[in-house]
Motif scaffolding. Structure first.
Motif, short mmCIF file in Angstrom:
data_model
loop_
_atom_site.label_atom_id
_atom_site.label_comp_id
_atom_site.label_asym_id
_atom_site.label_seq_id
_atom_site.Cartn_x
_atom_site.Cartn_y
_atom_site.Cartn_z
N ASN A 1 5.09 21.35 -15.85
CA ASN A 1 5.08 22.06 -17.13
C ASN A 1 6.13 23.17 -17.22
OD1 ASN A 1 3.59 23.70 -15.28
ND2 ASN A 1 2.70 24.80 -17.02
N GLN A 2 6.83 23.45 -16.12
CA GLN A 2 7.88 24.46 -16.15
C GLN A 2 9.28 23.83 -16.16
OE1 GLN A 2 7.25 27.31 -13.00
NE2 GLN A 2 5.42 28.13 -13.96
N GLY A 3 9.32 22.51 -16.34
CA GLY A 3 10.60 21.82 -16.42
C GLY A 3 11.19 21.42 -15.08
N LYS A 4 10.47 21.66 -13.99
CA LYS A 4 10.95 21.27 -12.67
C LYS A 4 10.59 19.81 -12.42
CE LYS A 4 10.55 25.93 -10.94
NZ LYS A 4 9.72 26.85 -10.24
N SER A 5 11.35 19.18 -11.54
CA SER A 5 11.06 17.78 -11.21
C SER A 5 11.59 17.49 -9.80
CB SER A 5 11.71 16.85 -12.21
OG SER A 5 13.12 17.00 -12.18
N ALA A 6 11.11 16.38 -9.26
CA ALA A 6 11.57 15.93 -7.94
C ALA A 6 11.35 14.45 -7.84
CB ALA A 6 10.86 16.67 -6.82
N ASN B 1 0.85 -1.18 0.00
CA ASN B 1 0.00 0.00 0.00
C ASN B 1 0.89 1.23 0.00
OD1 ASN B 1 -2.69 -1.24 0.37
ND2 ASN B 1 -1.75 -1.98 2.26
N VAL B 2 0.52 2.22 -0.80
CA VAL B 2 1.30 3.45 -0.90
C VAL B 2 0.37 4.64 -0.71
CG1 VAL B 2 2.73 4.87 -2.42
CG2 VAL B 2 2.90 2.38 -2.54
N LYS B 3 0.82 5.58 0.10
CA LYS B 3 0.13 6.86 0.25
C LYS B 3 1.20 7.93 0.16
CE LYS B 3 -3.74 5.16 2.81
NZ LYS B 3 -4.92 5.60 3.48
N ALA B 4 0.94 8.94 -0.66
CA ALA B 4 1.94 10.00 -0.84
C ALA B 4 1.24 11.34 -1.08
CB ALA B 4 2.84 9.68 -2.03
N ILE B 5 1.92 12.39 -0.67
CA ILE B 5 1.46 13.74 -0.96
C ILE B 5 2.61 14.50 -1.60
CG2 ILE B 5 2.02 14.63 1.36
CD1 ILE B 5 -0.52 16.43 1.06
N VAL B 6 2.28 15.25 -2.64
CA VAL B 6 3.27 16.06 -3.35
C VAL B 6 2.92 17.51 -3.10
CG1 VAL B 6 4.25 16.63 -5.59
CG2 VAL B 6 3.47 14.30 -5.15
N PHE B 7 3.85 18.24 -2.49
CA PHE B 7 3.61 19.66 -2.21
C PHE B 7 3.96 20.47 -3.45
CE2 PHE B 7 4.35 17.54 1.82
CZ PHE B 7 3.21 17.92 2.50
N HIS B 8 2.93 20.97 -4.12
CA HIS B 8 3.09 21.69 -5.39
C HIS B 8 1.92 22.66 -5.54
CE1 HIS B 8 3.45 22.33 -9.73
NE2 HIS B 8 4.68 21.82 -9.63
N PRO B 9 2.13 23.86 -6.09
CA PRO B 9 1.06 24.86 -6.19
C PRO B 9 -0.07 24.50 -7.15
CG PRO B 9 3.04 25.66 -7.28
CD PRO B 9 3.42 24.39 -6.58
N MET B 10 0.22 23.73 -8.19
CA MET B 10 -0.80 23.29 -9.16
C MET B 10 -1.69 24.44 -9.64
SD MET B 10 0.01 20.12 -9.55
CE MET B 10 -1.34 19.27 -10.33
N GLU B 11 -1.07 25.45 -10.20
CA GLU B 11 -1.81 26.61 -10.74
C GLU B 11 -2.29 26.32 -12.16
OE1 GLU B 11 -2.95 29.32 -9.52
OE2 GLU B 11 -1.94 29.33 -7.59
N PRO C 1 0.68 32.57 -13.69
CA PRO C 1 1.09 31.63 -14.74
C PRO C 1 0.78 30.17 -14.38
CG PRO C 1 2.89 33.11 -14.16
CD PRO C 1 1.80 33.34 -13.17
N ALA C 2 0.47 29.39 -15.40
CA ALA C 2 0.20 27.97 -15.20
C ALA C 2 1.45 27.29 -14.65
CB ALA C 2 -0.20 27.32 -16.52
N HIS C 3 1.24 26.43 -13.65
CA HIS C 3 2.35 25.69 -13.02
C HIS C 3 1.74 24.44 -12.40
CE1 HIS C 3 5.89 25.64 -9.95
NE2 HIS C 3 6.05 24.76 -10.91
N TYR C 4 1.84 23.33 -13.13
CA TYR C 4 1.20 22.10 -12.67
C TYR C 4 2.02 20.88 -13.07
CZ TYR C 4 -0.51 22.28 -17.47
OH TYR C 4 -0.58 22.38 -18.84
N ILE C 5 1.82 19.80 -12.32
CA ILE C 5 2.50 18.54 -12.58
C ILE C 5 1.90 17.90 -13.84
CG2 ILE C 5 2.90 16.20 -11.70
CD1 ILE C 5 2.90 17.44 -8.87
#
Length: 104
Positions: free
Chosen positions: A92-97, A17-27, A41-45
């Motif tokens: 969409n801005q080229g960032k990753s983690a 079982n996996v539970k995860a949260i990604v802290f991201h603004p998702m604009e 500006p748009a900023h989403y995963i």
């Protein structure tokens, strides 16, 4: 980006079982700044990849309709306690983690 993913992964019988949260603004790119009136500006995963011992077990294509700080929960078979689980994302801005954890 440091500390932007929190993951908990554990086994129950033959299932992980996996539970995860990604802290991201998702604009979405549609909201306006209240002070300036200009669009934020748009900023989403766009992509999330989950791997168990280097093998992809889940791949998601997301867009601007996903809420801020998205939460994901799922299960898969074939994992054992001590195995490695990794969650990675790109936006969409080229960032990753990426965050890796051991399955308990």
């Amino acid at each position: 980006m440091a500390n932007d993913i929190k993951i908990r992964a554990w086994t129950e019988g033959d299932k992980a079982n996996v539970k995860a949260i990604v802290f991201h603004p998702m604009e979405t790119g549609l909201r306006k700044d209240k002070k300036t009136g200009k669009k934020i500006p748009a900023h989403y995963i766009t992509e999330v990849v989950c791997e168990h011992n280097g093998n992809t077990v889940l791949k998601c294509n997301w867009g601007p309709g996903v809420s801020k700080n998205p939460f994901i929960s799922f299960g898969f078979k074939g994992a054992k306690s001590g195995d490695t689980f990794t969650l990675s994302w790109k936006d969409n801005q080229g960032k990753s983690a990426s965050q890796e954890t051991k399955i308990s």
